[in-house]
Design an enzyme around this catalytic site. Structure first.
Site, PDB file in Angstrom:
ATOM      1  N   TYR A  59      19.781  10.898   2.058  1.00  0.00           N
ATOM      2  CA  TYR A  59      19.252   9.863   3.291  1.00  0.00           C
ATOM      3  C   TYR A  59      18.877  10.834   4.310  1.00  0.00           C
ATOM      4  CZ  TYR A  59      19.409   5.988   0.437  1.00  0.00           C
ATOM      5  OH  TYR A  59      19.198   5.016  -0.941  1.00  0.00           O
ATOM      6  N   HIS A 114      14.829  -3.885   2.264  1.00  0.00           N
ATOM      7  CA  HIS A 114      15.781  -2.817   1.866  1.00  0.00           C
ATOM      8  C   HIS A 114      16.277  -1.811   2.664  1.00  0.00           C
ATOM      9  CE1 HIS A 114      13.566  -3.197  -2.433  1.00  0.00           C
ATOM     10  NE2 HIS A 114      14.236  -3.958  -2.197  1.00  0.00           N
ATOM     11  N   THR A 182       3.020  -1.255  -4.691  1.00  0.00           N
ATOM     12  CA  THR A 182       4.324  -1.510  -5.354  1.00  0.00           C
ATOM     13  C   THR A 182       4.332  -1.400  -6.828  1.00  0.00           C
ATOM     14  OG1 THR A 182       6.503  -2.675  -5.466  1.00  0.00           O
ATOM     15  CG2 THR A 182       4.521  -3.831  -4.775  1.00  0.00           C
ATOM     16  N   SER A 183       5.325  -0.832  -7.599  1.00  0.00           N
ATOM     17  CA  SER A 183       5.108  -0.740  -9.079  1.00  0.00           C
ATOM     18  C   SER A 183       5.534  -2.175  -9.597  1.00  0.00           C
ATOM     19  CB  SER A 183       5.994   0.178  -9.496  1.00  0.00           C
ATOM     20  OG  SER A 183       7.553   0.089  -9.092  1.00  0.00           O
TER      21      SER A 183
HETATM   22  C1  BV8 Z   1      19.639  -7.794  -6.016  1.00  0.00           C
HETATM   23  C2  BV8 Z   1      17.005   1.650  -1.523  1.00  0.00           C
HETATM   24  C3  BV8 Z   1      20.981  -9.802  -5.975  1.00  0.00           C
HETATM   25  C4  BV8 Z   1      16.086   2.147  -0.325  1.00  0.00           C
HETATM   26  C5  BV8 Z   1      16.031   0.563  -3.291  1.00  0.00           C
HETATM   27  C6  BV8 Z   1      17.210  -6.910 -14.627  1.00  0.00           C
HETATM   28  C7  BV8 Z   1      16.154  -7.711 -14.340  1.00  0.00           C
HETATM   29  C8  BV8 Z   1      15.867  -7.980 -13.130  1.00  0.00           C
HETATM   30  C9  BV8 Z   1      16.731  -7.655 -11.901  1.00  0.00           C
HETATM   31  C10 BV8 Z   1      17.653  -6.589 -11.845  1.00  0.00           C
HETATM   32  C11 BV8 Z   1      17.937  -6.316 -13.493  1.00  0.00           C
HETATM   33  N1  BV8 Z   1      19.073  -5.289 -13.406  1.00  0.00           N
HETATM   34  C12 BV8 Z   1      19.219  -5.146 -11.945  1.00  0.00           C
HETATM   35  C13 BV8 Z   1      18.593  -6.062 -11.081  1.00  0.00           C
HETATM   36  C14 BV8 Z   1      18.558  -6.268 -10.050  1.00  0.00           C
HETATM   37  C15 BV8 Z   1      18.145  -4.861  -9.245  1.00  0.00           C
HETATM   38  C16 BV8 Z   1      16.571  -4.289  -9.793  1.00  0.00           C
HETATM   39  O1  BV8 Z   1      15.516  -5.069  -9.502  1.00  0.00           O
HETATM   40  N2  BV8 Z   1      16.812  -3.378 -10.886  1.00  0.00           N
HETATM   41  C17 BV8 Z   1      15.386  -2.945 -11.518  1.00  0.00           C
HETATM   42  C18 BV8 Z   1      15.497  -1.493 -11.528  1.00  0.00           C
HETATM   43  C19 BV8 Z   1      15.474  -3.600 -12.729  1.00  0.00           C
HETATM   44  N3  BV8 Z   1      17.727  -5.180  -7.883  1.00  0.00           N
HETATM   45  C20 BV8 Z   1      18.949  -5.071  -7.111  1.00  0.00           C
HETATM   46  O2  BV8 Z   1      19.836  -4.722  -7.185  1.00  0.00           O
HETATM   47  C21 BV8 Z   1      18.529  -5.630  -5.569  1.00  0.00           C
HETATM   48  N4  BV8 Z   1      19.659  -6.690  -5.246  1.00  0.00           N
HETATM   49  O3  BV8 Z   1      18.946  -7.966  -6.933  1.00  0.00           O
HETATM   50  O4  BV8 Z   1      20.807  -8.499  -5.366  1.00  0.00           O
HETATM   51  C22 BV8 Z   1      20.186 -10.923  -5.214  1.00  0.00           C
HETATM   52  C23 BV8 Z   1      18.912 -11.036  -4.922  1.00  0.00           C
HETATM   53  C24 BV8 Z   1      18.500 -11.800  -4.439  1.00  0.00           C
HETATM   54  C25 BV8 Z   1      19.148 -12.717  -3.615  1.00  0.00           C
HETATM   55  C26 BV8 Z   1      20.574 -12.603  -3.702  1.00  0.00           C
HETATM   56  C27 BV8 Z   1      21.110 -11.769  -4.479  1.00  0.00           C
HETATM   57  C28 BV8 Z   1      18.461  -4.497  -4.703  1.00  0.00           C
HETATM   58  C29 BV8 Z   1      17.297  -3.552  -4.875  1.00  0.00           C
HETATM   59  C30 BV8 Z   1      17.207  -2.760  -3.660  1.00  0.00           C
HETATM   60  C31 BV8 Z   1      17.330  -1.362  -4.211  1.00  0.00           C
HETATM   61  N5  BV8 Z   1      17.191  -0.259  -3.178  1.00  0.00           N
HETATM   62  N6  BV8 Z   1      15.945   1.606  -2.612  1.00  0.00           N
HETATM   63  C32 BV8 Z   1      15.559   3.508  -0.386  1.00  0.00           C
HETATM   64  O5  BV8 Z   1      16.495   4.266  -0.795  1.00  0.00           O
HETATM   65  O6  BV8 Z   1      14.465   3.754  -0.520  1.00  0.00           O
HETATM   66  S1  BV8 Z   1      14.891   0.251  -4.509  1.00  0.00           S
HETATM   67  C33 BV8 Z   1      13.441   1.444  -4.238  1.00  0.00           C
HETATM   68  O7  BV8 Z   1      12.551   0.729  -5.270  1.00  0.00           O
HETATM   69  C34 BV8 Z   1      12.882   1.451  -2.995  1.00  0.00           C
HETATM   70  O8  BV8 Z   1      13.309   0.501  -1.879  1.00  0.00           O
HETATM   71  C35 BV8 Z   1      11.428   0.921  -3.291  1.00  0.00           C
HETATM   72  O9  BV8 Z   1      10.620   0.538  -2.386  1.00  0.00           O
HETATM   73  C36 BV8 Z   1      11.689  -0.133  -4.389  1.00  0.00           C
HETATM   74  C37 BV8 Z   1      10.575  -0.175  -5.233  1.00  0.00           C
HETATM   75  O10 BV8 Z   1       9.650   0.792  -5.418  1.00  0.00           O
HETATM   76  P1  BV8 Z   1       8.225   0.757  -5.155  1.00  0.00           P
HETATM   77  O11 BV8 Z   1       8.060   0.463  -3.550  1.00  0.00           O
HETATM   78  O12 BV8 Z   1       7.343  -0.220  -5.899  1.00  0.00           O
HETATM   79  O13 BV8 Z   1       7.747   2.248  -5.495  1.00  0.00           O
HETATM   80  P2  BV8 Z   1       7.344   2.897  -6.741  1.00  0.00           P
HETATM   81  O14 BV8 Z   1       7.462   4.419  -6.667  1.00  0.00           O
HETATM   82  O15 BV8 Z   1       8.237   2.073  -8.054  1.00  0.00           O
HETATM   83  O16 BV8 Z   1       5.825   2.348  -6.955  1.00  0.00           O
HETATM   84  C38 BV8 Z   1       4.952   3.010  -6.121  1.00  0.00           C
HETATM   85  C39 BV8 Z   1       3.876   2.286  -6.346  1.00  0.00           C
HETATM   86  O17 BV8 Z   1       2.657   2.752  -5.468  1.00  0.00           O
HETATM   87  C40 BV8 Z   1       3.158   2.519  -7.651  1.00  0.00           C
HETATM   88  O18 BV8 Z   1       2.645   1.459  -8.483  1.00  0.00           O
HETATM   89  C41 BV8 Z   1       1.903   3.607  -7.633  1.00  0.00           C
HETATM   90  O19 BV8 Z   1       0.839   3.323  -8.680  1.00  0.00           O
HETATM   91  C42 BV8 Z   1       1.498   3.126  -6.318  1.00  0.00           C
HETATM   92  N7  BV8 Z   1       0.603   3.962  -5.318  1.00  0.00           N
HETATM   93  C43 BV8 Z   1       1.129   5.342  -5.402  1.00  0.00           C
HETATM   94  N8  BV8 Z   1       0.213   5.785  -4.487  1.00  0.00           N
HETATM   95  C44 BV8 Z   1      -0.723   5.048  -4.143  1.00  0.00           C
HETATM   96  C45 BV8 Z   1      -0.370   3.849  -4.567  1.00  0.00           C
HETATM   97  N9  BV8 Z   1      -0.791   2.529  -4.258  1.00  0.00           N
HETATM   98  C46 BV8 Z   1      -1.917   2.606  -3.543  1.00  0.00           C
HETATM   99  N10 BV8 Z   1      -2.398   3.857  -2.874  1.00  0.00           N
HETATM  100  C47 BV8 Z   1      -1.712   4.817  -3.117  1.00  0.00           C
HETATM  101  N11 BV8 Z   1      -2.166   5.922  -2.542  1.00  0.00           N
END
Ligand code: BV8
Length: 239
Positions: A59, A114, A182-183
């Site tokens: 971080y 987040h 977002t993905s």
């Molecule tokens: C929770 C920390 C309970 C900050 C992050 C199975 C099924 C469902 C859920 C789960 C499961 N197993 C576990 C879970 C829960 C888990 C989860 O979702 N896991 C995933 C992997 C399956 N979630 C959690 O644990 C969350 N907490 O569920 O608590 C709860 C919920 C509700 C109420 C009560 C209790 C906590 C999740 C937070 C994790 N922390 N990061 C940091 O370090 O930054 S997550 C991390 O991924 C970042 O925060 C990031 O923002 C986030 C999402 O990623 P994206 O922002 O989408 O980025 P990514 O690279 O993936 O995509 C970029 C996109 O941009 C792409 O689509 C690309 O095409 C596009 N792009 C690129 N360039 C451009 C563009 N678009 C336009 N223009 C461009 N130029």
């Protein structure tokens, strides 16, 4: 794409893609951040407990990159700030990003679900503090007056996102839901589009490429956010 002229409440979910053209790496694109680290090593409480210095370094590196002179808000961030200032109804940004580019572009109504890179909090008092420099094991917090109680103000996997009640509230009353850069891989953010749809919102996905969620949206705006988001804002302000 038709934008009705009776839209009152707009909710915008942003992800790492909106900051990509500002020079901040996304998470899952080919040279994303996670490549150098196993997700759970740097973005989970267990990872922090196991190797706090690795997490502090991860971080600290991102915090310093965010404050370098070659990272600034781009045309997409600026267009959303214009929308907030000119739109007659409400505009709420729910961001998964931990950078401050929305705020630096002029947006005020931003929910950092987040957490934020430029903040830390005390494990004992939960008090939140600003931080621009390095956070380490020896950083002393002003509430406990001792080292070792501070952590990045970031929501890690397995932790509850911030302001989830407020998010539920704004999704219930929104009539236009826009997802930008977002993905749709991370929950609960990935479920917001269906929540908004259930309450009758029109939904638009803006991304440089279709995602696994694309078919949940009424329409897509495919391309870089720096060209597509200003175009979308113009359509909304001049329906
Ligand atoms: C929770 C920390 C309970 C900050 C992050 C199975 C099924 C469902 C859920 C789960 C499961 N197993 C576990 C879970 C829960 C888990 C989860 O979702 N896991 C995933 C992997 C399956 N979630 C959690 O644990 C969350 N907490 O569920 O608590 C709860 C919920 C509700 C109420 C009560 C209790 C906590 C999740 C937070 C994790 N922390 N990061 C940091 O370090 O930054 S997550 C991390 O991924 C970042 O925060 C990031 O923002 C986030 C999402 O990623 P994206 O922002 O989408 O980025 P990514 O690279 O993936 O995509 C970029 C996109 O941009 C792409 O689509 C690309 O095409 C596009 N792009 C690129 N360039 C451009 C563009 N678009 C336009 N223009 C461009 N130029």
């Amino acid at each position: 794409m038709i934008i009705p002229n009776n839209i009152q409440n707009i909710v915008i979910l942003t992800g790492a893609g909106i900051s990509a053209e500002s020079g901040i790496k996304t998470f899952r694109d080919q040279n994303g951040l996670w490549e150098n680290h196993d997700i759970m090593e740097v973005a989970s409480l267990d990872g922090f407990k196991k190797n706090p210095n690795l997490v502090f370094d991860f971080y600290n590196a991102r915090r310093s990159q965010l404050q370098s002179e070659n990272v600034a808000p781009n045309e997409a961030h600026k267009a959303l700030a214009t929308l907030e200032s000119k739109f007659k109804g409400t505009v709420t940004i729910i961001t998964q990003n931990v950078d401050d580019l929305h705020e630096r572009a002029g947006s005020h109504n931003v929910i950092h679900m987040h957490g934020e890179l430029l903040k830390m909090h005390c494990l004992k008092s939960l008090k939140v503090y600003s931080i621009k420099g390095k956070l380490t094991q020896s950083t002393i917090c002003s509430c406990c007056r001792q080292a070792g109680n501070l952590r990045p103000h970031i929501v890690w996997f397995g932790e509850v996102p911030y302001q989830i009640d407020k998010i539920d509230e704004v999704l219930k009353s929104c009539d236009l839901f826009i997802s930008i850069g977002t993905s749709g891989e991370v929950y609960p953010a990935a479920a917001f589009v269906s929540e908004a749809k259930n309450h009758g919102a029109i939904t638009i996905e803006q991304n440089i490429t279709p995602t696994k969620q694309s078919r949940q949206f009424d329409s897509q705006l495919t391309g870089p956010s720096t060209t597509e988001v200003p175009r979308l804002v113009k359509m909304i302000l001049n329906p």
